[in-house]
Design a protein around this motif. Sequence first.
Motif, PDB file in Angstrom:
ATOM      1  N   GLU A 547       0.875  -1.171   0.078  1.00 50.36           N
ATOM      2  CA  GLU A 547      -0.206  -0.075   0.000  1.00 50.36           C
ATOM      3  C   GLU A 547       0.966   1.227  -0.046  1.00 50.36           C
ATOM      4  N   GLY A 548       0.574   2.217  -0.780  1.00 50.16           N
ATOM      5  CA  GLY A 548       0.888   3.441  -0.965  1.00 50.16           C
ATOM      6  C   GLY A 548       0.419   4.441  -1.698  1.00 50.16           C
ATOM      7  N   GLU A 549       1.138   5.891  -1.825  1.00 51.37           N
ATOM      8  CA  GLU A 549       0.472   6.752  -2.277  1.00 51.37           C
ATOM      9  C   GLU A 549       0.859   6.913  -3.738  1.00 51.37           C
ATOM     10  N   VAL A 550       0.070   6.543  -4.537  1.00 54.58           N
ATOM     11  CA  VAL A 550       0.596   6.495  -6.059  1.00 54.58           C
ATOM     12  C   VAL A 550       0.995   7.702  -6.711  1.00 54.58           C
ATOM     13  N   PHE A 551       0.333   8.980  -6.392  1.00 51.05           N
ATOM     14  CA  PHE A 551       0.678  10.165  -7.100  1.00 51.05           C
ATOM     15  C   PHE A 551       2.078  10.633  -6.672  1.00 51.05           C
ATOM     16  N   HIS A 578      -3.066  17.057  -7.452  1.00 46.77           N
ATOM     17  CA  HIS A 578      -2.785  17.442  -6.428  1.00 46.77           C
ATOM     18  C   HIS A 578      -3.789  16.701  -5.441  1.00 46.77           C
ATOM     19  N   GLU A 579      -3.860  15.300  -5.507  1.00 48.32           N
ATOM     20  CA  GLU A 579      -4.906  14.714  -4.534  1.00 48.32           C
ATOM     21  C   GLU A 579      -4.158  13.443  -4.027  1.00 48.32           C
ATOM     22  N   LEU A 580      -4.994  12.839  -2.971  1.00 52.41           N
ATOM     23  CA  LEU A 580      -4.377  11.916  -2.360  1.00 52.41           C
ATOM     24  C   LEU A 580      -4.828  10.546  -2.901  1.00 52.41           C
ATOM     25  N   PHE A 581      -3.971   9.676  -3.535  1.00 50.27           N
ATOM     26  CA  PHE A 581      -4.250   8.593  -4.303  1.00 50.27           C
ATOM     27  C   PHE A 581      -3.828   7.123  -3.533  1.00 50.27           C
ATOM     28  N   TRP A 582      -4.484   6.520  -2.504  1.00 49.03           N
ATOM     29  CA  TRP A 582      -3.875   5.566  -1.845  1.00 49.03           C
ATOM     30  C   TRP A 582      -4.402   4.010  -2.261  1.00 49.03           C
ATOM     31  N   ALA A 583      -3.304   3.466  -2.831  1.00 49.09           N
ATOM     32  CA  ALA A 583      -3.737   2.126  -3.208  1.00 49.09           C
ATOM     33  C   ALA A 583      -2.627   1.044  -3.249  1.00 49.09           C
ATOM     34  N   SER A 584      -2.951  -0.222  -3.408  1.00 49.05           N
ATOM     35  CA  SER A 584      -1.927  -1.396  -3.477  1.00 49.05           C
ATOM     36  C   SER A 584      -1.298  -1.698  -4.858  1.00 49.05           C
ATOM     37  N   PHE A 585      -0.062  -1.321  -4.991  1.00 53.56           N
ATOM     38  CA  PHE A 585       0.697  -1.677  -6.426  1.00 53.56           C
ATOM     39  C   PHE A 585       2.200  -1.906  -5.987  1.00 53.56           C
ATOM     40  N   ASP A 586       2.897  -2.208  -7.037  1.00 59.93           N
ATOM     41  CA  ASP A 586       4.557  -2.565  -6.969  1.00 59.93           C
ATOM     42  C   ASP A 586       5.025  -1.335  -7.284  1.00 59.93           C
ATOM     43  N   ARG A 587       5.669  -0.683  -6.253  1.00 62.88           N
ATOM     44  CA  ARG A 587       6.270   0.604  -6.450  1.00 62.88           C
ATOM     45  C   ARG A 587       7.475   0.382  -7.471  1.00 62.88           C
ATOM     46  N   LEU A 693      -3.066   1.360 -16.560  1.00 65.48           N
ATOM     47  CA  LEU A 693      -2.793   0.214 -15.441  1.00 65.48           C
ATOM     48  C   LEU A 693      -4.080  -0.010 -14.726  1.00 65.48           C
ATOM     49  N   PRO A 694      -4.485  -1.096 -14.461  1.00 65.03           N
ATOM     50  CA  PRO A 694      -5.838  -1.288 -13.586  1.00 65.03           C
ATOM     51  C   PRO A 694      -5.629  -1.189 -11.903  1.00 65.03           C
ATOM     52  N   ILE A 695      -5.836  -0.129 -11.337  1.00 58.64           N
ATOM     53  CA  ILE A 695      -5.417  -0.202  -9.975  1.00 58.64           C
ATOM     54  C   ILE A 695      -6.727   0.211  -9.150  1.00 58.64           C
ATOM     55  N   GLN A 696      -6.951  -0.403  -7.841  1.00 58.09           N
ATOM     56  CA  GLN A 696      -8.181  -0.319  -7.285  1.00 58.09           C
ATOM     57  C   GLN A 696      -7.637   0.831  -6.205  1.00 58.09           C
ATOM     58  N   LYS A 697      -8.483   1.801  -6.272  1.00 58.90           N
ATOM     59  CA  LYS A 697      -8.017   3.160  -5.287  1.00 58.90           C
ATOM     60  C   LYS A 697      -8.838   2.456  -3.815  1.00 58.90           C
ATOM     61  N   ILE A 698      -7.890   2.921  -2.891  1.00 57.43           N
ATOM     62  CA  ILE A 698      -8.235   2.455  -1.412  1.00 57.43           C
ATOM     63  C   ILE A 698      -8.895   3.827  -0.704  1.00 57.43           C
ATOM     64  N   LYS A 699      -8.509   4.687  -0.835  1.00 58.45           N
ATOM     65  CA  LYS A 699      -9.020   6.284  -0.265  1.00 58.45           C
ATOM     66  C   LYS A 699      -8.440   7.331  -0.925  1.00 58.45           C
ATOM     67  N   GLY A 701      -8.426  11.943  -1.221  1.00 61.34           N
ATOM     68  CA  GLY A 701      -8.434  13.025  -0.424  1.00 61.34           C
ATOM     69  C   GLY A 701      -7.790  14.248  -1.102  1.00 61.34           C
ATOM     70  N   THR A 702      -7.733  15.193  -0.525  1.00 63.05           N
ATOM     71  CA  THR A 702      -6.999  16.668  -0.868  1.00 63.05           C
ATOM     72  C   THR A 702      -5.781  16.652  -0.050  1.00 63.05           C
ATOM     73  N   LEU A 703      -4.871  17.010  -0.655  1.00 60.57           N
ATOM     74  CA  LEU A 703      -3.498  17.437  -0.133  1.00 60.57           C
ATOM     75  C   LEU A 703      -3.427  18.625   0.621  1.00 60.57           C
ATOM     76  N   ALA A 704      -2.890  18.858   2.019  1.00 64.34           N
ATOM     77  CA  ALA A 704      -3.038  20.017   2.607  1.00 64.34           C
ATOM     78  C   ALA A 704      -2.195  20.973   2.108  1.00 64.34           C
ATOM     79  N   SER A 705      -1.512  20.718   1.060  1.00 61.33           N
ATOM     80  CA  SER A 705      -0.621  21.991   0.518  1.00 61.33           C
ATOM     81  C   SER A 705      -0.244  21.434  -1.092  1.00 61.33           C
ATOM     82  N   GLU A 706      -0.092  22.143  -1.935  1.00 60.10           N
ATOM     83  CA  GLU A 706      -0.025  21.722  -3.079  1.00 60.10           C
ATOM     84  C   GLU A 706       1.356  22.139  -3.768  1.00 60.10           C
TER      85      GLU A 706
END
Length: 978
Positions: A547-551, A578-587, A693-699, A701-706
Amino acid sequence: MKRLSLPLLFFCTMLLFSQSKIDSLQQAYTNAVHDTVRVKILQELFGEYKYDSITKAKATILSSIALSEETGNIRLQIESLNKYADFLGSRSSYDSASIEYHKALRLSEKINFNSGLFESLSGLGNLFWRKGNFEKAKEFHEKSFEKAKKSKGQEDVVHYYNNMANIYVETGEYVKAMELYTKAAEEHKAKGNIKDYGIILGNIALIQRRLEDYPKAIVYLEQSDSIFNLVDYLPGKAFVEYSLAVVYKNSGKLKEALKYNRKALKSYELLGNIKRQAYAQYTMGSINWEQKNYEGALVDYKKAHDLSLAIKDSVNVGYCLKAIGDAHHKLNNNKEAKENLLRALDVSKAIQLNLIEMDACESLASIYESEKNYGEALKYKNMFIKVKDSFYVKEKRGLAAEIEAKYQNEEKTKEIALLESDKKLQTLQLAKRVNERNAIIALTIILLLLAGLLYNQYRIKQKTNKELRELDELKSNFFANISHEFRTPLTLIKGPIEQLEQNPAEGLKIESIKMIRRNTNRVLQLVNQLLDLSKIDKGSLQLEQTEGEVFKCLRGAASSFSSHAAQRGIDYKVQIPHELFWASFDRDKLEKILYNLLGNAFKFSDDGETISFSASYLDNELRIVVSDTGKGIPEEKLPFIFDRFYQVQQGTTREHEGSGIGLSLSKELVALMDGTITASSEIDKGTIFTVALPIQKIKTGTLASEPTFPPNPNADAVKKPFELERKVNNILPRLLLVEDNPDMSYFIKEHLQELYHVQEAKNGKHGLEAAKQNPPDLIITDVMMPEMDGVELCKAVKSNLDTSHVPVIMLTAKAGIENKIEGLEMGADDYLTKPFEPKELLARVKNLIEQRKKLRNRFSQREVFIDPKEIAVTSLDQKFLEELLGLLEQEFSNSNFGVREMQEHLAQSKTQLHRKLKALTGESPGELLRNFRLKRAAQLLSKKADTVTQIAYMVGFNNLSYFAKCFKELFGVPPSAY
């Protein structure tokens, strides 16, 4: 009286021999009526005697010579003389043998007897081979080959193969030797020449023995020994005994070695073969050496040396002197050791025996080091390294093994083809017996079916061969490119490390350390790519999802190219939400895909262009787009860019060489992640790669700062790496360095800049412009470069009159001999393969510049006869000088002829002519014209052609005092005293 004495001679010898063949030959001689028949019988008797009784053999062959001379049969006389000479040569009576061979040679030339000429020339070649004079031996064997071709004698040609192969074995050229032995073996086996076939097998065993492949050597020796026992050939058996002794000695089986060596020593003593006795005695010393009996070894080596010296065997003399020197060193007699080793070194240089020269240098270095005389030790160590680098024994061993394998495969192929033919024949015969009534119909059907099958097999084979050829071509290109990819960074890693090793106190500059780190990472990246491809092929590469932040991962990968973009002035645009994209992927695998795509975009884009990177997420799919405004990919090549080893641009002029595996690996990784990758491109507009790439988003959100992502921070302030600053010294020779790799250019310039003024050019096109604008003293160029490669640059330099005199050194990572030949054929003066020693490059640069100075000095000497062939180094320069000297010869007496007229006639500007003549002769046009006139005046004065005054006018001088002044300056004396 001669005729009466011959029967009496054989009557006496009949009492001493009981062999039935000898008895029958003697009886046949007694009953023979014609002298020609008697000579033939005498020659056969000689063949029976020569290994059993030296005295009787000599008496018999001398009788045959006398009888053939008396009867006037010159051909038989030539045959007997050649046999007698061979007999003397085998017993090391080289001078006597040479006399007999020359007698036979003169008689053969007299009657134009090609077979006799071959035997005499071949025999003389073997004499010089035994004496160690291999150049002379080659000369006579080449002459014998010409005679063999004229007489169309295939057996003579086969003997030539064997003789030349023997020479190549002694000089260490095992590849050539194996090729010729293979040809000779095939011919002897085909014609049933069993004894000769056994000799060739023994010779092949000798090569395997020298290449240290002892099991294979024993196999060949055992085959050879079985043949020699069958035909009762004593010299062959002695050879096998000696060879087995050497093989067992080298294998550490000293007991067996001693047994066989004693047998060989006795056999060679019985044969009277002093040369082989010396070899066996030398081997006895080697066995004592292995047993650490150095005093016994010294005694044996000295015996071998004395025997070899007596027969003028230079090769074995060199080996013995080296061994004697080593034995003295072991016994702490360093003075005697050095004396013998220096003598060995002189002998090896005289006969070009590289192995002895190399070993002697190594032993001398060891002795001087033990005496703490480090200066002399370093001198001989450097000599050892130089000889070793030019003598690749292991490489020759591999090539010889390859040729032998080829020969064995050909034999097996022939046997398989023969079995297949027999099988088809049996099938046809069986079909005929089964149904005779329908034989014609059945045969027709079989033939049609066979034709159809053969045609189908032919089509399949053609298709398979085409695919294999294409695959082989791709693999060959891949290995050539991957070799280039590895050699360049390894050179840049190896160079600074060797510099640090030689001067540890000075350390390394920070630029050199960074260069090592960059190139280490480059090699590591290549190795990792190859390992990933290997895992994919085996099916062992698996996804390792976390699990990690893709963007955030995408931003990190994209940002690593920012400084590179700023350095090159590239407009690098990055668009990542500029948003939070949390998913399970091979970094790791995602980053590898991005690095490959972005790396290609930067590689194939010029400075100042635009590269875009964008990412988006929609409908559970991560979409990544990488685009550039580079040169683009041709439409017909676009479908193949994801194929393994495929490259869009081929050849040495491609601008960005690579391994051809980056896009293939990216496609495999995308497929592993169940995604897709596509490409679109237009010529001169750029290329777009799209990854989904097919990736299933976990959660989300919006980043506090861009965070901002500037593409070109401080672009104007970035300096180019490794800029070497130094004051230009116009006295130093000028070098032009043409190299597209900045690190390599820095590395070379760093080693040259203390001795030379170095000008740089980033490719062949810029290098040619710089050379034409201001010709340097020497050009160093890489081969693989954009726009114009090193071969084209060399060709252009050597074909241009303004630059044809400039020496060219070519550097390349391509180590093939064909690449070196191509460069030298284009006129290159020297050729270096990466990785290379900086000292070697310095030495070669110095040598070429010194050669040009010597040529200029040669032209400016006081000689009155001038030959342009002695001055120019290329055909274009020679033609220019010939035209110039022809013009001076025509116009030297014309006092109105000057530099301006010279420029007009040669169609050269003042600057061009001055530069060209200074480079070739060291003289300006005016000096050249004046000195030419003075040299011609000296020539006329030496012949007393006229008075000094008249001669001065004849050579174009109007002022007599100026003529006298110039003449004295050039020749040191006034004209009247010359």
